[in-house]
Design a protein around this motif. Structure first.
Motif, PDB file in Angstrom:
ATOM      1  N   ILE A  43      -4.031   2.542  -8.767  1.00 22.32           N
ATOM      2  CA  ILE A  43      -3.781   2.949  -7.375  1.00 22.32           C
ATOM      3  C   ILE A  43      -4.129   4.424  -7.176  1.00 22.32           C
ATOM      4  O   ILE A  43      -4.577   4.828  -6.109  1.00 22.32           O
ATOM      5  CB  ILE A  43      -2.314   2.667  -6.990  1.00 22.32           C
ATOM      6  CG1 ILE A  43      -2.066   1.157  -6.965  1.00 22.32           C
ATOM      7  CG2 ILE A  43      -1.982   3.270  -5.625  1.00 22.32           C
ATOM      8  CD1 ILE A  43      -0.637   0.773  -6.693  1.00 22.32           C
ATOM      9  N   CYS A  45      -2.310   7.375  -6.917  1.00 20.79           N
ATOM     10  CA  CYS A  45      -1.563   7.842  -5.740  1.00 20.79           C
ATOM     11  C   CYS A  45      -0.973   9.237  -5.944  1.00 20.79           C
ATOM     12  O   CYS A  45       0.213   9.470  -5.714  1.00 20.79           O
ATOM     13  CB  CYS A  45      -0.476   6.847  -5.378  1.00 20.79           C
ATOM     14  SG  CYS A  45       0.541   6.306  -6.775  1.00 20.79           S
ATOM     15  N   PHE A  83       0.249   8.468  -0.637  1.00 19.47           N
ATOM     16  CA  PHE A  83      -0.246   7.185  -0.163  1.00 19.47           C
ATOM     17  C   PHE A  83      -0.974   7.329   1.165  1.00 19.47           C
ATOM     18  O   PHE A  83      -1.416   6.337   1.746  1.00 19.47           O
ATOM     19  CB  PHE A  83       0.901   6.175  -0.039  1.00 19.47           C
ATOM     20  CG  PHE A  83       1.284   5.534  -1.347  1.00 19.47           C
ATOM     21  CD1 PHE A  83       0.581   4.436  -1.833  1.00 19.47           C
ATOM     22  CD2 PHE A  83       2.319   6.044  -2.106  1.00 19.47           C
ATOM     23  CE1 PHE A  83       0.912   3.862  -3.047  1.00 19.47           C
ATOM     24  CE2 PHE A  83       2.664   5.472  -3.319  1.00 19.47           C
ATOM     25  CZ  PHE A  83       1.960   4.379  -3.804  1.00 19.47           C
ATOM     26  N   ARG A  85      -3.856   8.809   1.539  1.00 17.33           N
ATOM     27  CA  ARG A  85      -5.258   8.533   1.238  1.00 17.33           C
ATOM     28  C   ARG A  85      -5.538   7.032   1.354  1.00 17.33           C
ATOM     29  O   ARG A  85      -6.570   6.614   1.883  1.00 17.33           O
ATOM     30  CB  ARG A  85      -5.580   9.031  -0.167  1.00 17.33           C
ATOM     31  CG  ARG A  85      -7.000   8.798  -0.623  1.00 17.33           C
ATOM     32  CD  ARG A  85      -7.351   9.633  -1.845  1.00 17.33           C
ATOM     33  NE  ARG A  85      -6.380   9.492  -2.913  1.00 17.33           N
ATOM     34  CZ  ARG A  85      -5.705  10.526  -3.453  1.00 17.33           C
ATOM     35  NH1 ARG A  85      -5.893  11.756  -3.010  1.00 17.33           N
ATOM     36  NH2 ARG A  85      -4.851  10.322  -4.429  1.00 17.33           N
ATOM     37  N   HIS A  86      -4.590   6.224   0.878  1.00 19.99           N
ATOM     38  CA  HIS A  86      -4.747   4.774   0.930  1.00 19.99           C
ATOM     39  C   HIS A  86      -4.676   4.275   2.372  1.00 19.99           C
ATOM     40  O   HIS A  86      -5.382   3.335   2.744  1.00 19.99           O
ATOM     41  CB  HIS A  86      -3.678   4.118   0.066  1.00 19.99           C
ATOM     42  CG  HIS A  86      -3.643   4.635  -1.336  1.00 19.99           C
ATOM     43  ND1 HIS A  86      -3.069   5.851  -1.657  1.00 19.99           N
ATOM     44  CD2 HIS A  86      -4.144   4.136  -2.497  1.00 19.99           C
ATOM     45  CE1 HIS A  86      -3.201   6.066  -2.959  1.00 19.99           C
ATOM     46  NE2 HIS A  86      -3.849   5.054  -3.483  1.00 19.99           N
ATOM     47  N   ILE A  89      -7.909   4.579   4.025  1.00 18.10           N
ATOM     48  CA  ILE A  89      -8.839   3.536   3.597  1.00 18.10           C
ATOM     49  C   ILE A  89      -8.490   2.192   4.241  1.00 18.10           C
ATOM     50  O   ILE A  89      -9.373   1.466   4.708  1.00 18.10           O
ATOM     51  CB  ILE A  89      -8.817   3.406   2.056  1.00 18.10           C
ATOM     52  CG1 ILE A  89      -9.305   4.702   1.412  1.00 18.10           C
ATOM     53  CG2 ILE A  89      -9.655   2.216   1.580  1.00 18.10           C
ATOM     54  CD1 ILE A  89      -9.067   4.764  -0.083  1.00 18.10           C
ATOM     55  N   LYS A  90      -7.183   1.907   4.280  1.00 15.28           N
ATOM     56  CA  LYS A  90      -6.704   0.636   4.841  1.00 15.28           C
ATOM     57  C   LYS A  90      -5.580   0.940   5.844  1.00 15.28           C
ATOM     58  O   LYS A  90      -4.414   1.053   5.468  1.00 15.28           O
ATOM     59  CB  LYS A  90      -6.187  -0.275   3.726  1.00 15.28           C
ATOM     60  CG  LYS A  90      -5.727  -1.649   4.211  1.00 15.28           C
ATOM     61  CD  LYS A  90      -5.353  -2.552   3.059  1.00 15.28           C
ATOM     62  CE  LYS A  90      -4.769  -3.872   3.537  1.00 15.28           C
ATOM     63  NZ  LYS A  90      -5.682  -4.609   4.453  1.00 15.28           N
ATOM     64  N   ALA A  93      -2.282  -0.871   5.682  1.00 18.54           N
ATOM     65  CA  ALA A  93      -1.678  -0.955   4.348  1.00 18.54           C
ATOM     66  C   ALA A  93      -0.173  -1.147   4.439  1.00 18.54           C
ATOM     67  O   ALA A  93       0.494  -0.551   5.293  1.00 18.54           O
ATOM     68  CB  ALA A  93      -1.993   0.310   3.554  1.00 18.54           C
ATOM     69  N   GLN A 100       6.611   1.617  -4.623  1.00 16.78           N
ATOM     70  CA  GLN A 100       5.470   2.522  -4.487  1.00 16.78           C
ATOM     71  C   GLN A 100       5.881   3.968  -4.761  1.00 16.78           C
ATOM     72  O   GLN A 100       5.128   4.734  -5.361  1.00 16.78           O
ATOM     73  CB  GLN A 100       4.870   2.389  -3.090  1.00 16.78           C
ATOM     74  CG  GLN A 100       4.204   1.042  -2.840  1.00 16.78           C
ATOM     75  CD  GLN A 100       3.896   0.796  -1.381  1.00 16.78           C
ATOM     76  OE1 GLN A 100       4.440   1.462  -0.498  1.00 16.78           O
ATOM     77  NE2 GLN A 100       3.021  -0.159  -1.108  1.00 16.78           N
TER      78      GLN A 100
END
Length: 240
Positions: A43, A45, A83, A85-86, A89-90, A93, A100
């Protein structure tokens, strides 16, 4: 033994640094070693804020409890669970789970340990700064940390200007359990307490004498940043 083991066993926290800059190659190597750490489910993260601005360093030192070495060290990094950054991207999410947050804290700690071990192998020294959690909201604002990003700790790095003894750690007899959790061995604890008392007496010239048990009694006998739960949740973390 080998140089890796020798470096790890010789670890000391360094809080006094020479007025000497690190090269960019050294910084790059430290970061590359951090990047090489294990990552849960890949991941990745973690984000690292390298703080160069002198005024921000001064403020971070103040926020961390007036720890001058935060401002004085050649380098200072703030290690963040990330998180956001994630999310970029999504956008849909599924975030906010306590698992997490645990993954983020564990992965970030692994990276930071790699970084310090690499630095020490190059003759540098450092110290982790949990004190930035004294004022996580101010640190977050100062570093412009968005939702789903939380500062966990700092790391000072530089050339040592002191040579402290290695602080005695819990012996394996108290740390390692076989097949199941085992009760605390009070005799072994008493031996360790005396070892720690001797360490403090020697290090301070007799001005401080404290066993490990006494230190734990003092540390765990008071509140420990009770505001952290609300701060973490305000970042969208550990809300479910």
């Amino acid at each position: 033994m080998n140089p890796v083991i020798d470096t790890l066993l010789a670890h000391r926290s360094i809080r006094k640094f020479q007025d000497k800059a690190l090269t960019e190659d050294q910084v790059t190597t430290v970061i590359d070693c951090a990047r090489a750490a294990s990552s849960s489910s890949f991941i990745q993260c973690t984000s690292i804020i390298r703080v160069i601005d002198k005024e921000k360093r001064r403020l971070l030192a103040e926020y961390a409890g007036n720890q001058a070495y935060v401002a004085d060290a050649a380098e200072f990094f703030v290690w963040c669970l990330d998180f956001n950054r994630h999310l970029q991207i999504k956008p849909d999410a599924q975030l906010g789970f306590t698992e997490q947050t645990l993954i983020g804290a564990i992965d970030t700690a692994l990276m930071a340990q790699n970084a310090l071990a690499a630095a020490e192998s190059m003759g540098l020294g450092g110290v982790y700064i949990g004190g930035i959690r004294n004022n996580p909201d101010k640190v977050s604002e100062l570093l412009n940390l968005p939702e789903y990003v939380a500062p966990l700790f700092g790391l000072c790095l530089g050339y040592p200007a002191q040579d402290p003894e290695v602080k005695p750690r819990l012996p394996s007899s108290l740390l390692v359990h076989t097949d199941e959790y085992q009760p605390l061995d009070k005799d072994e604890l008493a031996k360790y307490d005396e070892e720690v008392r001797h360490y403090y007496r020697t290090r301070t010239g007799g001005t401080k004498e404290m066993t490990w048990s006494e230190q734990i009694d003092g540390t765990l006998g008071k509140e420990s940043r009770p505001f952290m739960k609300a701060f973490i949740e305000s970042k969208g973390l550990s809300v479910k």
